[in-house]
Motif scaffolding. Sequence first.
Motif, PDB file in Angstrom:
ATOM      1  N   ILE A   1      -5.312   5.268   6.386  1.00 14.50           N
ATOM      2  CA  ILE A   1      -6.075   5.359   5.860  1.00 14.50           C
ATOM      3  C   ILE A   1      -7.011   4.230   5.724  1.00 14.50           C
ATOM      4  CG2 ILE A   1      -5.616   3.996   3.543  1.00 14.50           C
ATOM      5  CD1 ILE A   1      -3.476   5.374   2.365  1.00 14.50           C
TER       6      ILE A   1
ATOM      7  N   MET B   1      -9.198   3.709  -1.361  1.00 11.54           N
ATOM      8  CA  MET B   1      -8.083   3.875  -1.063  1.00 11.54           C
ATOM      9  C   MET B   1      -8.514   6.067   0.084  1.00 11.54           C
ATOM     10  SD  MET B   1      -4.492   2.334  -1.396  1.00 11.54           S
ATOM     11  CE  MET B   1      -3.645   3.840  -0.505  1.00 11.54           C
TER      12      MET B   1
ATOM     13  N   VAL C   1      -0.019   0.746   7.555  1.00 10.02           N
ATOM     14  CA  VAL C   1       0.067   1.333   5.905  1.00 10.02           C
ATOM     15  C   VAL C   1       1.182   0.322   5.706  1.00 10.02           C
ATOM     16  CG1 VAL C   1       0.163   3.030   4.550  1.00 10.02           C
ATOM     17  CG2 VAL C   1      -1.637   3.293   6.578  1.00 10.02           C
TER      18      VAL C   1
ATOM     19  N   PRO D   1      -8.710   1.567   3.564  1.00 10.08           N
ATOM     20  CA  PRO D   1      -8.441   1.308   2.636  1.00 10.08           C
ATOM     21  C   PRO D   1      -9.493   0.822   1.482  1.00 10.08           C
ATOM     22  CG  PRO D   1      -8.358  -0.284   5.115  1.00 10.08           C
ATOM     23  CD  PRO D   1      -8.653   0.877   5.156  1.00 10.08           C
TER      24      PRO D   1
ATOM     25  N   MET E   1       0.688  -1.066  -0.391  1.00  7.37           N
ATOM     26  CA  MET E   1      -0.509  -0.767   0.076  1.00  7.37           C
ATOM     27  C   MET E   1       0.565   1.090  -0.133  1.00  7.37           C
ATOM     28  SD  MET E   1      -3.066   1.278   2.696  1.00  7.37           S
ATOM     29  CE  MET E   1      -4.117   0.432   2.368  1.00  7.37           C
TER      30      MET E   1
END
Length: 417
Positions: free
Chosen positions: A280, A317, A295, A282, A260
């Motif tokens: 985040i 995201m 992350v 996701p 990511m």
Amino acid sequence: MLVNVVSKKFDIPDYHTLEVALKNNAYSSIPKLFTMKPEEVTQEVVNSGLRGKGGGGAACGPKWQLMPKDDPRPAYLIVNGDESEPGTFKDRQIFQYDPHLLIEGIICSCYAINAHDAYIYIRGEYKFFSDRVENAIQEALEAGIIGDKVMGHDYRVNITVHRGAGAYICGEKSALIESLEGKRGHPRLKPHGKECEWFFDNPATVNNVETIATVPFIVENGYEAYTAYGTKTSPGTMLFAMSGPVKNPGVYELAFGNKMIDFLNEVGGGMKDGKKLKAIIPGGSSCPILTAEEVQEAVLDYESMWDIGSTLGTGGMIVIDEDTSMVDVAKNLIEFYHHESCGQCTPCREGCGWIDNILSKILAGDGSQKDLETILDVCSTMNGKTVCVFAPAVKDIIQSIVKKFPHEFVAHFKNQN
């Protein structure tokens, strides 16, 4: 890092028109399709490991195999293009830039499950995208690509676009079917065993737009070409959407298995204006949030996301920077879910409103530690006690924010006892 299974033609000008699409090899899977038996097409999709790209990640091929064999009733394919999940905007890329790929995928999928009629359910706010799909269907019909004889073959496929009325809950497949049948969009109770869906008591299969748009690649190139991407348990690719304070927000197709943080930095260009990453969400707003530290370890495939305590969802995201209040994030999200709960189940209907009110109290400076405990208690009451997964999903995002950023809530308390 970027791949182009579904997005290959997105950048060709006017590719949404049939004239340009045909010049660039559109509908090229159809000749091979009709050399195969329907069960062979289904098996190819099973072997590919293609998974639903609408949020759940269920295997597509085995779902097709649930359709009853030799049933005298008509079968239906229903394409879920509701796409109402905040942070998710990838199916509309297909609607806008390559609607003929979706039509091609519908032909392949209808043939595999012995369906002759398909419905595309598009979210009500997507007027522009709905019109573009309608125009593509009309072009395909006039050209003999669909209709009584698909490209000259003895197989009928007709496609109807149905626009929703803006209800988020109609992204849930059984609520979608209820809406399609002309009823209020309430999710249905789930059967005890695995079976297909039912549309006016006829067998039906519901698949996401991107899932269906992936099928032509598998049919034309074989399952090995698809499994060459991704991981062993999450083969293939997905359209990942990235929004928030990043330099290059947008929709990008990646193979499963990328990190990511690499996607954020290498494709998204990193954070804007020198801001630091805080968190985040996701895969659309209902997935458990990941801290900046998490992350760093997150990998974009289904199993890896489950292992880290979140879900891949729709791949949408939502990036959050250091200056964003997580209390404001939670309040913004719960206002949406409070409004969009269909109200059928008491834990969801009352729970969303209860959390919304408590967060208003906290933001006004009147909250306490007991209010945070109450939010978590309400979340536990919402989990697994409702007809559909709406309430458990709300629980996931709210609970994760409260547990991972409690200090931001405490900072709003005037009396911190």
